[in-house]
Design a protein around this motif. Sequence first.
Motif, PDB file in Angstrom:
ATOM      1  N   ALA A 303       0.845  -1.209   0.000  1.00 20.45           N
ATOM      2  CA  ALA A 303       0.000   0.000   0.000  1.00 20.45           C
ATOM      3  C   ALA A 303       0.874   1.250   0.000  1.00 20.45           C
ATOM      4  CB  ALA A 303      -0.930  -0.008   1.215  1.00 20.45           C
ATOM      5  N   ARG A 304       1.919   1.256   0.825  1.00 26.93           N
ATOM      6  CA  ARG A 304       2.805   2.425   0.896  1.00 26.93           C
ATOM      7  C   ARG A 304       3.561   2.633  -0.418  1.00 26.93           C
ATOM      8  NH1 ARG A 304       4.354   4.116   6.402  1.00 26.93           N
ATOM      9  NH2 ARG A 304       6.531   4.345   5.807  1.00 26.93           N
ATOM     10  N   ILE A 337       0.015   2.088   7.677  1.00 24.44           N
ATOM     11  CA  ILE A 337       0.269   2.637   6.336  1.00 24.44           C
ATOM     12  C   ILE A 337       0.748   4.085   6.426  1.00 24.44           C
ATOM     13  CG2 ILE A 337      -0.905   3.332   4.182  1.00 24.44           C
ATOM     14  CD1 ILE A 337      -2.616   0.737   4.504  1.00 24.44           C
ATOM     15  N   CYS A 338       0.248   4.817   7.413  1.00 25.36           N
ATOM     16  CA  CYS A 338       0.595   6.252   7.528  1.00 25.36           C
ATOM     17  C   CYS A 338       1.741   6.507   8.506  1.00 25.36           C
ATOM     18  CB  CYS A 338      -0.627   7.055   7.974  1.00 25.36           C
ATOM     19  SG  CYS A 338      -1.954   7.048   6.765  1.00 25.36           S
ATOM     20  N   ALA A 339       2.373   5.444   8.997  1.00 25.82           N
ATOM     21  CA  ALA A 339       3.404   5.637  10.036  1.00 25.82           C
ATOM     22  C   ALA A 339       4.660   6.290   9.468  1.00 25.82           C
ATOM     23  CB  ALA A 339       3.758   4.284  10.660  1.00 25.82           C
ATOM     24  N   ASN A 340       5.274   7.147  10.257  1.00 22.45           N
ATOM     25  CA  ASN A 340       6.584   7.746   9.923  1.00 22.45           C
ATOM     26  C   ASN A 340       6.600   8.457   8.577  1.00 22.45           C
ATOM     27  OD1 ASN A 340       7.675   6.707  12.301  1.00 22.45           O
ATOM     28  ND2 ASN A 340       8.001   4.726  11.313  1.00 22.45           N
ATOM     29  N   LYS A 347       0.511  13.207   8.672  1.00 25.49           N
ATOM     30  CA  LYS A 347       0.507  12.847  10.099  1.00 25.49           C
ATOM     31  C   LYS A 347      -0.888  12.402  10.496  1.00 25.49           C
ATOM     32  CE  LYS A 347       3.908  16.359  11.299  1.00 25.49           C
ATOM     33  NZ  LYS A 347       4.073  17.623  12.016  1.00 25.49           N
ATOM     34  N   ILE A 348      -0.997  11.188  10.966  1.00 23.69           N
ATOM     35  CA  ILE A 348      -2.295  10.665  11.387  1.00 23.69           C
ATOM     36  C   ILE A 348      -2.506  11.020  12.866  1.00 23.69           C
ATOM     37  CG2 ILE A 348      -1.504   8.373  12.129  1.00 23.69           C
ATOM     38  CD1 ILE A 348      -3.949   7.252  10.485  1.00 23.69           C
ATOM     39  N   ASP A 349      -3.752  11.269  13.243  1.00 26.64           N
ATOM     40  CA  ASP A 349      -4.091  11.526  14.648  1.00 26.64           C
ATOM     41  C   ASP A 349      -4.562  10.194  15.236  1.00 26.64           C
ATOM     42  OD1 ASP A 349      -5.661  14.092  16.470  1.00 26.64           O
ATOM     43  OD2 ASP A 349      -5.935  11.962  16.904  1.00 26.64           O
TER      44      ASP A 349
END
Length: 396
Positions: A303-304, A337-340, A347-349
């Motif tokens: 996905a990334r 998927i949204c990490a780092n 930036k995910i909350d």
Amino acid sequence: MKILVANIGSTSIKWRLFDCSNSAERLLHKGGFERVTDYPKAIEDCLAELKQANAIASESELSAVGFKTVIAKNVTGCVRLDDRVLQAMADYNGLAPAHNPPYITGIKLFAQRMPGVPLIALFETAFHQFAPEASQRYAVPQTWLDIGVRRWGFHGASHKFIAERSAELLCRPDVAERARQLYVNNGAAKISGAPLRVVSCHLGGSSSVTGILNGASIGTSMGMSPQSGLPQNNRVGDLDAEALPYVVKTLGISIEEAQRQLTKEGGLKGLSGISNDIRDIGEAAQKGDAKAKLALDAYVASARHWIGSYFLQLNGADAIVFTAGIGENRADMRAAICANLGNLGIKIDAEKNNSTRATEAVISAADSAVKIFVIPTNEELVVARETKRFLETKKN
Ligand code: AMP
């Protein structure tokens, strides 16, 4: 104007009935049957349920039946399902063996059962037809291209819904309107403001990631068949073309058996050795199963990979959107998927993400340059809208 949208699988039929009389469509009824063995009976039972629910008094009230068909040779967009189109679908049975044959059978049964009702198809390839040629092509000889070996892309109804809805959420009615009108003017409409860049992640039993510029696809992770891109539930996803002849020769199996294994024993099921369902795999991973953990990691990595591809091609993104079974329900996968990605402005909350399930929401942090949305998809609504437009604007 009542439009029935029928979703036909190899052993299932699902439907939604919309009242499309006004611009705000109304869902009148939805239902479905699993483990269908007798399709004529299933269609009868569907009509009986619609009548019992007082959604229709008789099938003559239906203005049309719309179908989310997959792929056909030299045909895409929204078209009437006549003999020519059915033959074009049959010509590409080999590209979508799980989808095209049951659709063709089901459509013929609907035609027999209600000969006066127009049957309209919206092909899954339609949304990607205006992508740049360079992103649609494989580097194959012309003779291969001539028989259809190219990226077609799928999940078109879902990505189109995301294109429209994300533009609304980003306060860009001009882009939402362009996305809505895409098949009317063949993607030619201009927008007034700055470019709007969205990466749409349809993550479910089958998954694809699409780059969307100004409401239209610029490319997608699925290629010539739905057997490509991210690992699917039990389909392989991307695979080096050499693997197939190598396995056939080395394991001494037929090409058909190799294809069956790629379709039925591959994907998340093949990777995990446990299940094709991410719920089972997630549970096993939590209990420490290494293969289950690997399956999740491989899915996230893929996905990334595709999100990154479109993020670069779009020169960044205004929004990343998660949709479909996994995208809408799995906060853990969205977080992974949204990490780092802080250096890219993504930036995910964590709190918003964890509290969002199967509902529309913004899950990005307040200081995220890129918005992250969860948007439940509505493929049937897109089919109903295009079917209505077809009835209103086209003669045949
Ligand atoms: P779809 O093809 O969009 O219906 O998505 C199906 C996949 O999404 C399933 O294989 C599950 O892995 C996942 N999924 C669907 N519903 C849920 C749910 N309520 N909670 C967690 N995962 C789900």
